[in-house]
Enzyme design. Structure first.
Site, PDB file in Angstrom:
ATOM      1  N   THR A 136      50.434  42.118  57.871  1.00 36.36           N
ATOM      2  CA  THR A 136      50.673  41.903  56.462  1.00 36.36           C
ATOM      3  C   THR A 136      49.910  41.425  56.121  1.00 36.36           C
ATOM      4  OG1 THR A 136      51.273  39.531  55.535  1.00 36.36           O
ATOM      5  CG2 THR A 136      53.189  41.401  56.112  1.00 36.36           C
ATOM      6  N   GLY A 137      48.687  41.195  56.659  1.00 39.27           N
ATOM      7  CA  GLY A 137      46.918  40.321  56.201  1.00 39.27           C
ATOM      8  C   GLY A 137      46.405  41.712  56.668  1.00 39.27           C
ATOM      9  N   HIS A 167      30.649  36.504  55.555  1.00 39.37           N
ATOM     10  CA  HIS A 167      31.839  37.435  54.219  1.00 39.37           C
ATOM     11  C   HIS A 167      32.123  36.581  53.339  1.00 39.37           C
ATOM     12  CE1 HIS A 167      31.589  37.542  58.908  1.00 39.37           C
ATOM     13  NE2 HIS A 167      32.275  38.179  58.984  1.00 39.37           N
ATOM     14  N   LYS A 223      37.200  34.020  53.322  1.00 39.76           N
ATOM     15  CA  LYS A 223      38.039  33.668  54.920  1.00 39.76           C
ATOM     16  C   LYS A 223      37.470  32.245  55.447  1.00 39.76           C
ATOM     17  CE  LYS A 223      35.186  35.181  59.259  1.00 39.76           C
ATOM     18  NZ  LYS A 223      36.538  35.656  60.180  1.00 39.76           N
ATOM     19  N   THR A 264      32.485  37.217  65.433  1.00 40.08           N
ATOM     20  CA  THR A 264      31.271  38.205  65.744  1.00 40.08           C
ATOM     21  C   THR A 264      29.775  37.359  66.264  1.00 40.08           C
ATOM     22  OG1 THR A 264      31.868  39.926  63.958  1.00 40.08           O
ATOM     23  CG2 THR A 264      29.383  40.123  64.932  1.00 40.08           C
TER      24      THR A 264
END
Length: 246
Positions: free
Chosen positions: A11-12, A131, A135, A142
């Site tokens: 659901t994210g 980001h 977050k 990454t």
């Protein structure tokens, strides 16, 4: 035969994108969607577990999937080489597959590959990653993967030069590479790798402007690959020919 997929964190933001892509794949069906409060026993019976949860519970998801004999595709951030090494013996002993994808964007993978290819020619390398403010982990998976690739590419030359790295403002070192993390509104994902040598520098920038469009091609590659993988595999580069293999 349909491959039954259990999607953790479905659901994210990322989980929703993954779920929509899987729904379009022939031979795959999401049969269970787990949230943060779900019991991991609900993973039982899945052929493939896709983890898009949080760094705090991701290791439990991977262990549960491996112990029950399911392959697992890990899209959750926070998996460094050291952390992956902790679950590698479990995966090998079980004879299953665990595929870790720090970033599903093909452009991001290319950017990291180019940084690794250039790294042996420059003595200095630093990463700035940004980001959205929601977050919760930093540095990003990454950026960690990029730093590890840079270090591997410089195995003969040794660590990059990172003066005054003991100062907090110099960022967090990963495989000798300083990483600086920004968390701010209006950003999806952006990474800059700055390589410097005598009299010159090279900056490689990747900017994600639409996560659904950017991640979908990589997800289409990774899901079928993970369903049949054996052992631990790290990075989308293993699914495309970039000359990089983990």
């Amino acid at each position: 035969m349909t491959t039954k997929v259990a999607l953790v964190g479905g659901t994210g933001k990322l989980g929703t994108i993954i779920g929509s892509v899987i729904a379009e794949l022939d031979g795959f069906a999401v049969t269970r969607v787990l949230g943060s409060s779900s019991d991991l026993s609900e993973l039982q019976g899945a052929d493939l577990v896709v983890d898009a949860s949080t760094p705090q519970i991701s290791v439990d998801v991977v262990r549960t999937a491996v112990e029950q004999g399911s392959n697992v595709l890990v899209a959750t951030s926070g998996w460094s080489a050291e952390r992956i090494a902790l679950v590698r013996p479990l995966v090998d002993a079980a004879g299953t597959g665990a595929v870790f994808i720090p970033n599903f964007s093909l452009g991001s993978v290319l950017g990291s590959a180019l940084a690794a290819a250039a790294a042996p020619f420059f003595g200095s390398a630093e990463i700035i990653e940004a980001h959205r403010e929601t977050k919760i982990d930093s540095p990003s998976g990454t950026a960690v993967r990029t730093a590890e690739l840079i270090a591997a590419a410089r195995a003969e030359q040794g660590p990059v030069s990172a003066p005054h790295a003991d100062q907090r403002a110099r960022g967090q070192q990963v495989a000798s590479v300083p990483i600086h993390s920004l968390r701010r509104p209006g950003v999806i994902a952006k990474q800059e790798v700055i390589l410097s040598g005598p009299g010159e520098s090279l900056t490689l920038t990747h900017d994600t402007t639409d996560s659904a469009l950017a991640y979908a091609p990589g997800i289409r590659l990774a899901v079928p690959y993970a369903a049949s993988a054996t052992g631990v595999v790290v990075g989308l580069e293993n699914m495309i020919d970039l000359g990089l293999r983990s």
